[in-house]
Scaffold this active site. Sequence first.
Site: not given
Ligand code: NAP
Length: 247
Positions: A154, A158
């Site tokens: 990861y 990133k």
């Molecule tokens: P999340 O709740 O897991 O949502 C991610 C979404 O992306 C889900 O709908 C997932 O579908 C979809 N996805 C996964 N693989 C995919 C693919 N190959 N093609 C298209 N869509 C896909 O994640 P989140 O926490 O909202 O995170 C969103 C972004 O923010 C990510 O890039 C993550 O790394 C970044 N981020 C998050 C945090 C945090 O603390 N949450 C912190 C820093 C950065 P499914 O439902 O089928 O899995």
Amino acid sequence: MRLKGKVAVVTGGARGIGKEIALLYAKEGADVAVGDVNSAEAENTAKEIEGLGRKSLELLLDVTDYDKVEEAVNKILDKFGRIDILVNNAGITKDNLLLRMSQAEWDAVLSVNLKGTFNCTKAVSRIMLKQRSGKIINIASIIGIMGNVGQANYAASKAGIIALTKTAARELASRNINVNAVAPGFIQTDMTAKLSEELKGKMLSQIPLNRLGMPEDVARLCVFLASSDADYITGQTVVLDGGMVMV
Ligand code: NAP
């Protein structure tokens, strides 16, 4: 209505941070296409966008597949005629300590997070180059800056997004396309809900603002970066983490 008349695409927009960005973009006046592997939830997000009086399009989209990304871009063009904003938000985790991490865990995370961002940037920037305008926002993470135990894949993905952002910003700047990254800290979504209470407590103790981030915190920054208020900002990584990392 800072995004009035704009057309945005949000990958991984079915839930979590991506959904919040898609809805706030719609509230700010944009029509929004939602691309996600989770088509049922993407459809719900699209319905909510339409409920806000904007146009929407849900796309079953796996960002790791370049041909599918191009197909999706063509569908968006057929419906909206242009693309002004791309948010590369789709991302996954598959945590493990370095020595236990399998090839499959490494490949899956690099493929969705980094290759997916490359694929969508390549397909959409082709359109933006012709339009001679556009805003691309890549969702990175503070883990890409500071590293984290158990997240070699990861963190590398990133950090790669941050470097890709700088390169794309340089290549696309002459055509009035801004490319920036957002590096969130610990945001309350399904992705972080699966962490243990002990780990969450540990993270909280490192956040000077003493709260977890909310998806709306990220979405508000993404509205700013997509708006004309950010016209003179490109190639930057904006950290949004309650003060965890101060660079
Ligand atoms: P999340 O709740 O897991 O949502 C991610 C979404 O992306 C889900 O709908 C997932 O579908 C979809 N996805 C996964 N693989 C995919 C693919 N190959 N093609 C298209 N869509 C896909 O994640 P989140 O926490 O909202 O995170 C969103 C972004 O923010 C990510 O890039 C993550 O790394 C970044 N981020 C998050 C945090 C945090 O603390 N949450 C912190 C820093 C950065 P499914 O439902 O089928 O899995």
